[in-house]
Write a protein that holds these residues in place. Sequence first.
Motif, PDB file in Angstrom:
ATOM      1  N   GLU A 169       0.884  -1.182  -0.060  1.00 27.24           N
ATOM      2  CA  GLU A 169      -0.119  -0.130   0.061  1.00 27.24           C
ATOM      3  C   GLU A 169       0.840   1.256  -0.124  1.00 27.24           C
ATOM      4  O   GLU A 169       0.521   2.309  -0.457  1.00 27.24           O
ATOM      5  N   ALA A 170       2.042   1.491   0.864  1.00 27.89           N
ATOM      6  CA  ALA A 170       2.974   2.442   0.765  1.00 27.89           C
ATOM      7  C   ALA A 170       3.387   2.592  -0.761  1.00 27.89           C
ATOM      8  O   ALA A 170       3.784   3.711  -0.951  1.00 27.89           O
ATOM      9  N   GLN A 171       3.793   1.537  -1.460  1.00 28.43           N
ATOM     10  CA  GLN A 171       4.307   1.657  -2.803  1.00 28.43           C
ATOM     11  C   GLN A 171       3.342   2.178  -3.650  1.00 28.43           C
ATOM     12  O   GLN A 171       3.701   3.114  -4.305  1.00 28.43           O
ATOM     13  N   ALA A 172       2.006   2.079  -3.553  1.00 30.79           N
ATOM     14  CA  ALA A 172       1.076   2.575  -4.239  1.00 30.79           C
ATOM     15  C   ALA A 172       0.968   4.200  -3.910  1.00 30.79           C
ATOM     16  O   ALA A 172       0.835   4.801  -4.849  1.00 30.79           O
ATOM     17  N   ILE A 173       1.216   4.599  -2.775  1.00 30.08           N
ATOM     18  CA  ILE A 173       0.869   5.802  -2.271  1.00 30.08           C
ATOM     19  C   ILE A 173       2.145   6.384  -2.773  1.00 30.08           C
ATOM     20  O   ILE A 173       2.230   7.738  -3.074  1.00 30.08           O
ATOM     21  N   ALA A 174       3.553   6.051  -2.741  1.00 28.18           N
ATOM     22  CA  ALA A 174       4.690   6.706  -3.274  1.00 28.18           C
ATOM     23  C   ALA A 174       4.486   6.900  -4.499  1.00 28.18           C
ATOM     24  O   ALA A 174       5.220   8.000  -4.995  1.00 28.18           O
ATOM     25  N   THR A 175       4.006   5.956  -5.275  1.00 30.01           N
ATOM     26  CA  THR A 175       3.821   6.331  -6.525  1.00 30.01           C
ATOM     27  C   THR A 175       3.012   7.424  -6.869  1.00 30.01           C
ATOM     28  O   THR A 175       3.225   8.522  -7.931  1.00 30.01           O
TER      29      THR A 175
ATOM     30  N   CYS B  95       7.649   0.411   9.325  1.00 25.85           N
ATOM     31  CA  CYS B  95       9.037   0.707   8.876  1.00 25.85           C
ATOM     32  C   CYS B  95       9.448   0.276   7.555  1.00 25.85           C
ATOM     33  O   CYS B  95      10.118   1.236   6.718  1.00 25.85           O
ATOM     34  N   GLY B  96       8.962  -0.703   6.925  1.00 25.47           N
ATOM     35  CA  GLY B  96       9.094  -1.003   5.559  1.00 25.47           C
ATOM     36  C   GLY B  96       8.433  -0.276   4.843  1.00 25.47           C
ATOM     37  O   GLY B  96       8.823   0.336   3.627  1.00 25.47           O
ATOM     38  N   ALA B  97       7.202   0.196   5.265  1.00 29.92           N
ATOM     39  CA  ALA B  97       6.378   1.326   4.536  1.00 29.92           C
ATOM     40  C   ALA B  97       6.988   2.580   4.515  1.00 29.92           C
ATOM     41  O   ALA B  97       7.309   3.374   3.567  1.00 29.92           O
ATOM     42  N   ILE B  98       7.569   2.914   5.739  1.00 30.16           N
ATOM     43  CA  ILE B  98       8.144   4.208   5.712  1.00 30.16           C
ATOM     44  C   ILE B  98       9.551   4.396   4.760  1.00 30.16           C
ATOM     45  O   ILE B  98       9.779   5.350   4.068  1.00 30.16           O
ATOM     46  N   ARG B  99      10.324   3.275   4.744  1.00 36.32           N
ATOM     47  CA  ARG B  99      11.348   3.121   3.837  1.00 36.32           C
ATOM     48  C   ARG B  99      11.040   3.280   2.417  1.00 36.32           C
ATOM     49  O   ARG B  99      11.692   3.868   1.646  1.00 36.32           O
TER      50      ARG B  99
ATOM     51  N   LEU C 161       8.432   4.914   1.249  1.00 40.99           N
ATOM     52  CA  LEU C 161       7.875   6.262   1.061  1.00 40.99           C
ATOM     53  C   LEU C 161       9.406   7.092   0.848  1.00 40.99           C
ATOM     54  O   LEU C 161       9.433   8.168   0.121  1.00 40.99           O
ATOM     55  N   GLY C 162      10.344   6.947   1.722  1.00 40.41           N
ATOM     56  CA  GLY C 162      11.571   7.555   1.776  1.00 40.41           C
ATOM     57  C   GLY C 162      12.388   7.727   0.420  1.00 40.41           C
ATOM     58  O   GLY C 162      12.788   8.537   0.050  1.00 40.41           O
ATOM     59  N   ALA C 163      12.019   6.571  -0.159  1.00 39.92           N
ATOM     60  CA  ALA C 163      12.741   6.300  -1.727  1.00 39.92           C
ATOM     61  C   ALA C 163      12.310   7.412  -2.516  1.00 39.92           C
ATOM     62  O   ALA C 163      12.926   7.779  -3.701  1.00 39.92           O
ATOM     63  N   VAL C 164      11.172   8.058  -2.467  1.00 40.73           N
ATOM     64  CA  VAL C 164      10.524   9.060  -3.465  1.00 40.73           C
ATOM     65  C   VAL C 164      10.479  10.415  -2.726  1.00 40.73           C
ATOM     66  O   VAL C 164      10.410  11.444  -3.479  1.00 40.73           O
ATOM     67  N   CYS C 165      10.130  10.407  -1.384  1.00 43.68           N
ATOM     68  CA  CYS C 165       9.883  11.641  -0.726  1.00 43.68           C
ATOM     69  C   CYS C 165      10.236  11.459   0.895  1.00 43.68           C
ATOM     70  O   CYS C 165       9.580  11.097   1.643  1.00 43.68           O
ATOM     71  N   GLY C 166      11.523  12.015   0.910  1.00 42.07           N
ATOM     72  CA  GLY C 166      12.228  11.838   2.406  1.00 42.07           C
ATOM     73  C   GLY C 166      11.395  12.780   3.451  1.00 42.07           C
ATOM     74  O   GLY C 166      11.174  12.154   4.471  1.00 42.07           O
ATOM     75  N   SER C 167      10.693  13.670   3.115  1.00 41.99           N
ATOM     76  CA  SER C 167      10.118  14.370   3.789  1.00 41.99           C
ATOM     77  C   SER C 167       8.707  13.833   4.465  1.00 41.99           C
ATOM     78  O   SER C 167       8.396  13.796   5.651  1.00 41.99           O
ATOM     79  N   THR C 168       8.062  13.307   3.392  1.00 37.45           N
ATOM     80  CA  THR C 168       6.871  12.558   3.872  1.00 37.45           C
ATOM     81  C   THR C 168       7.389  11.466   4.710  1.00 37.45           C
ATOM     82  O   THR C 168       6.567  11.065   5.929  1.00 37.45           O
ATOM     83  N   ALA C 169       8.311  10.454   4.384  1.00 37.15           N
ATOM     84  CA  ALA C 169       8.530   9.643   5.369  1.00 37.15           C
ATOM     85  C   ALA C 169       8.967   9.718   6.566  1.00 37.15           C
ATOM     86  O   ALA C 169       8.697   9.311   7.712  1.00 37.15           O
ATOM     87  N   LEU C 170      10.013  10.955   6.482  1.00 38.28           N
ATOM     88  CA  LEU C 170      10.372  11.405   8.077  1.00 38.28           C
ATOM     89  C   LEU C 170       9.273  12.032   9.062  1.00 38.28           C
ATOM     90  O   LEU C 170       9.382  11.587  10.229  1.00 38.28           O
ATOM     91  N   ALA C 171       8.458  12.771   8.473  1.00 41.75           N
ATOM     92  CA  ALA C 171       7.180  13.434   9.137  1.00 41.75           C
ATOM     93  C   ALA C 171       6.335  12.198   9.727  1.00 41.75           C
ATOM     94  O   ALA C 171       6.292  12.289  10.771  1.00 41.75           O
ATOM     95  N   PHE C 172       6.162  11.258   8.912  1.00 44.96           N
ATOM     96  CA  PHE C 172       5.089  10.185   9.275  1.00 44.96           C
ATOM     97  C   PHE C 172       5.967   9.200  10.326  1.00 44.96           C
ATOM     98  O   PHE C 172       5.239   8.930  11.428  1.00 44.96           O
ATOM     99  N   SER C 173       7.109   9.301  10.270  1.00 42.68           N
ATOM    100  CA  SER C 173       7.945   8.375  11.175  1.00 42.68           C
ATOM    101  C   SER C 173       7.896   8.991  12.650  1.00 42.68           C
ATOM    102  O   SER C 173       8.113   8.186  13.670  1.00 42.68           O
ATOM    103  N   MET C 174       7.890  10.333  12.754  1.00 46.05           N
ATOM    104  CA  MET C 174       7.682  10.820  13.887  1.00 46.05           C
ATOM    105  C   MET C 174       6.588  10.541  14.763  1.00 46.05           C
ATOM    106  O   MET C 174       6.578  10.318  15.854  1.00 46.05           O
ATOM    107  N   HIS C 175       5.445  10.620  13.858  1.00 48.07           N
ATOM    108  CA  HIS C 175       4.187  10.114  14.622  1.00 48.07           C
ATOM    109  C   HIS C 175       4.023   8.604  14.916  1.00 48.07           C
ATOM    110  O   HIS C 175       3.686   8.241  16.019  1.00 48.07           O
ATOM    111  N   THR C 176       4.802   7.872  13.987  1.00 52.96           N
ATOM    112  CA  THR C 176       4.796   6.671  14.118  1.00 52.96           C
ATOM    113  C   THR C 176       5.359   6.087  15.460  1.00 52.96           C
ATOM    114  O   THR C 176       4.905   5.070  16.207  1.00 52.96           O
TER     115      THR C 176
END
Length: 375
Positions: free
Chosen positions: A13-19, A67-71, A73-88
């Motif tokens: 699902e994260a891969q689909a969102i990343a796209t 964590c895999g989902a964050i990874r 997301l980070g491959a395409v948008c580090g900011s989305t991944a990092l911000a979400f990780s703080m909530h996570t």
Amino acid sequence: MEGKLMPRDWIAEAQAIATEIAAHAERHDAEESFVAEGYARLKEAGFFKALVPEALGGGGAGFADVCGAIRVLGAVCGSTALAFSMHTHLVAAAAWRLKHQGAPTEGLLRRVAAEELVLVSSGGSDWLESAGTAEKVEGGFRITARKPFSSGCELGDLLMTSAVYDDPEAGPIVLHFGVPLRAEGVTITDSWHVLGMRGTGSHDLMLDRVFVADAAISGRRPQGKWHMLFHVIGMIAFAAIYSAYMGVADGARRRALEIARTRRPDSHLLQRIGEMENAHAAADMAMREMIAIAVDGEPGLATTSRAMTCRTLLGDATIGTVSRAMDVAGGAGFYRKVGLERALRDVQGARFHPLQREPQHALAARVALGLDIDG
């Protein structure tokens, strides 16, 4: 078995969102604007309540999967991944404490699930010392503080933070509590103008005599001392946070290899690719161990030290991976449209989360020598 629901594939699902959000990443970086599209898609898909147990209304996801989902997301948008990780990491720690320590976090977890709350962390800027003052008043405290690095605060609901109360008998005590982002006295400053991770919206939050009731104080600890809460945080939080940087390294490596495949592989190019591959493998190994520690570890001194060692190794290796990806790409990597320039800036954030290099080295040395870590 017929009729049994298949478990959700959070990584797919994260891969689909990343796209979907990849096209927005460059714009948010250029504008220094918050990654609102990524947050909206993650909320729509239930990612903000993914780690809340199903019994409490959440997604019941595994920590490694998120964590895999964050990874991804980070491959395409580090900011989305990092911000979400703080909530996570806040949700993950609350769920772990409820399950393993019987901590009173059920109410928070139920609210995250039912109200789809977005939590904001100030932990990295506070750490053991904390920041800000708590003034005792009738029924609670008045909090005055500046809380930098408050990632996701533009769309956040609840700031999980702390401040120092100068107890007349016990001395400086750090109080932990949550503050609604829309509470009276809370202001978001326009301060996030930085090298990388520009879309995280990690502005400073100003708390001007914000009232926190006695009943809302979730924890108390001596200032500047290691506490079990921080052993739990150390065990769990950084696996989520550094998944974002691992993703940035993944994306940079992938782009560099795409460019390399268009060229004749001479000995110099092969050497550069080999160095990049080694750095990426080292990062991946450290990442896997950090997740294993978070999933199966027991909080305490040895676990914290090992997790922090992995944090330094992973940070160095992700920065090394992206730097070598630039070498592999050559002059093409200098163009912003290629995306490596943004990755090189984004990955620098791996330097600055606690424990930074020197404090981590000191902690590892103290543990190795059997010394008091609060010395």
